[in-house]
Design an enzyme around this catalytic site. Sequence first.
Site, PDB file in Angstrom:
ATOM      1  N   GLU A 167      99.134  82.784  41.642  1.00  0.00           N
ATOM      2  CA  GLU A 167      99.411  81.932  40.487  1.00  0.00           C
ATOM      3  C   GLU A 167     100.261  82.591  39.404  1.00  0.00           C
ATOM      4  O   GLU A 167      99.779  82.831  38.278  1.00  0.00           O
ATOM      5  CB  GLU A 167      98.096  81.437  39.880  1.00  0.00           C
ATOM      6  CG  GLU A 167      97.222  80.677  40.848  1.00  0.00           C
ATOM      7  CD  GLU A 167      96.014  80.016  40.169  1.00  0.00           C
ATOM      8  OE1 GLU A 167      95.785  80.256  38.972  1.00  0.00           O
ATOM      9  OE2 GLU A 167      95.305  79.248  40.842  1.00  0.00           O
ATOM     10  N   GLU A 368      93.009  78.232  47.386  1.00  0.00           N
ATOM     11  CA  GLU A 368      91.868  78.012  46.486  1.00  0.00           C
ATOM     12  C   GLU A 368      91.701  76.530  46.236  1.00  0.00           C
ATOM     13  O   GLU A 368      92.683  75.811  46.037  1.00  0.00           O
ATOM     14  CB  GLU A 368      92.079  78.667  45.109  1.00  0.00           C
ATOM     15  CG  GLU A 368      91.896  80.145  45.069  1.00  0.00           C
ATOM     16  CD  GLU A 368      92.161  80.725  43.684  1.00  0.00           C
ATOM     17  OE1 GLU A 368      91.928  80.027  42.670  1.00  0.00           O
ATOM     18  OE2 GLU A 368      92.610  81.870  43.633  1.00  0.00           O
TER      19      GLU A 368
HETATM   20  C1  FCB Z   1      92.385  79.939  39.497  1.00  0.00           C
HETATM   21  C2  FCB Z   1      92.298  81.423  39.662  1.00  0.00           C
HETATM   22  C3  FCB Z   1      90.935  81.915  40.070  1.00  0.00           C
HETATM   23  C4  FCB Z   1      89.835  81.154  39.378  1.00  0.00           C
HETATM   24  C5  FCB Z   1      90.041  79.665  39.552  1.00  0.00           C
HETATM   25  C6  FCB Z   1      88.956  78.830  38.942  1.00  0.00           C
HETATM   26  O1  FCB Z   1      93.384  79.626  38.580  1.00  0.00           O
HETATM   27  O2  FCB Z   1      93.228  81.866  40.621  1.00  0.00           O
HETATM   28  O3  FCB Z   1      90.872  83.285  39.846  1.00  0.00           O
HETATM   29  O4  FCB Z   1      89.787  81.525  38.067  1.00  0.00           O
HETATM   30  O5  FCB Z   1      91.266  79.312  38.990  1.00  0.00           O
END
Ligand code: FCB
Length: 463
Positions: A167, A368
């Site tokens: 990110e 994620e």
């Molecule tokens: C993302 C991050 C991770 C966590 C989630 C909820 O932006 O990559 O580390 O904080 O959000």
Amino acid sequence: MTNQLIFPSTFLWGAATAAYQIEGAATEGGRTPSIWDTFSHTPGLTKLGHTGDVACDHYHRFREDIKLMTEMGLKSYRFSLSWPRIQPNGSGRANPEGVDFYQRLVDDLLENGIEPWVTLYHWDLPQPLQDAGGWPARDTAERFAEYAALSHHVLGDRVRYWTTLNEPWCSAFLGYGSGAHAPGLSDPEAAVKAGHHLMLGHGLAVQAIRDVRPDHELGITLNLYAVSPQQDTPADVDAARRIDGLANRFFLDPILRGEYPADVVEDLAKVTDFGHVREGDMEIISTPLSVLGINYYSRHVVAAPIEGVEPEPYWRAPSNWPGSEQVRFVTRGVPVTDMNWEIDAPGLVEVLERVHREYPEVPLYITENGAAFVDEVVDGEVDDVDRVAYFDAHLRACHTAIEAGVPLRGYFAWSLMDNFEWAWGYTKRFGMIHVDYDSQLRTPKSSARWYADVIRRNGLAAQ
Ligand code: FCB
């Protein structure tokens, strides 16, 4: 009644974490401070002053954690390397103790049949590199490529999947734009420069690793959003274009097409003239990837500024959105998670189909996806039905995208266990495993058992 859904037989089922969020042992094994140590130790910057000093103590308990992963049947585990553990101070030789920790972790994963997936940078820049200018300084890109090559040198014989950055939007725009994340600075031009140098570091790292092991799976993870206008008016549609530009296309276009989107460059004209972009940079940044990781959580719904209300001049309003500070983020009154993020599974289909349609084809992974909810421990159990519903809906979205021809190859739930949620400290729980931070007791929640069942049947049961 929902249908049973089966995923492709090679679909990679995993869970993800990040070093600073779980490891603890902040001063052990030769580790030096990162920007997140400095940030979290600065009074007032994290909720309740929480820090990652101890976190889930995973550094000492990784074998116990891998045992829990095995019980869940995880096929893969995505974790990040702590840069200041591998390369204290951000340059020079590898720290043997840091290398040893990750080699033991990886070996234990492999012995348990779990594919290790390494993220090289999940936000913990060594503090000395920030002191030398951080990501707004071009040299940090070179340092990152060096660290990536070094890490690959010591782990590349046993790790096949490599993500350069997690990110970069957050690192650049939260770190240097609004200052909500480490290093906590608010300078719109620095944020844009940081974004460029993060991508440059990514490209240089891919080249360095690919030179050594062309067969390795190399990629980057972007946090992509579905973005929609509040109303179908030209002004709201333009607000959505701006936010889509900064959140998504600022990264997708350079990395996958080798150019910045012209409209975004124009939106940013008051902030920067892009003089930091040198000849040859865009070729490096667009070095072909073998995988693209997507983190998906929610949708942004946006609206134009209210007429008659003067927007703050950009240099006075710390914002995540340089050049577009005046755009309003609105809520629609739909269900939200404990982060106040709207739950929007169709947005995930939208994001996947969009990337597939508009960019050169590359295998995709959800690296994620997950949700924070207020969990209650009752008689030693956590029945997190909301989290199960969230995962279920988003996996159905993944399946829809696959049916539509999107090359989605795997899914990583965020997160394996509750952890240090950055500026929110330990107040937000995203885990499938509950962590009692006083005793470090781990308790698999209902979602962990549910996910184990999904993995076992390679899909979702009929309901
Ligand atoms: C993302 C991050 C991770 C966590 C989630 C909820 O932006 O990559 O580390 O904080 O959000």
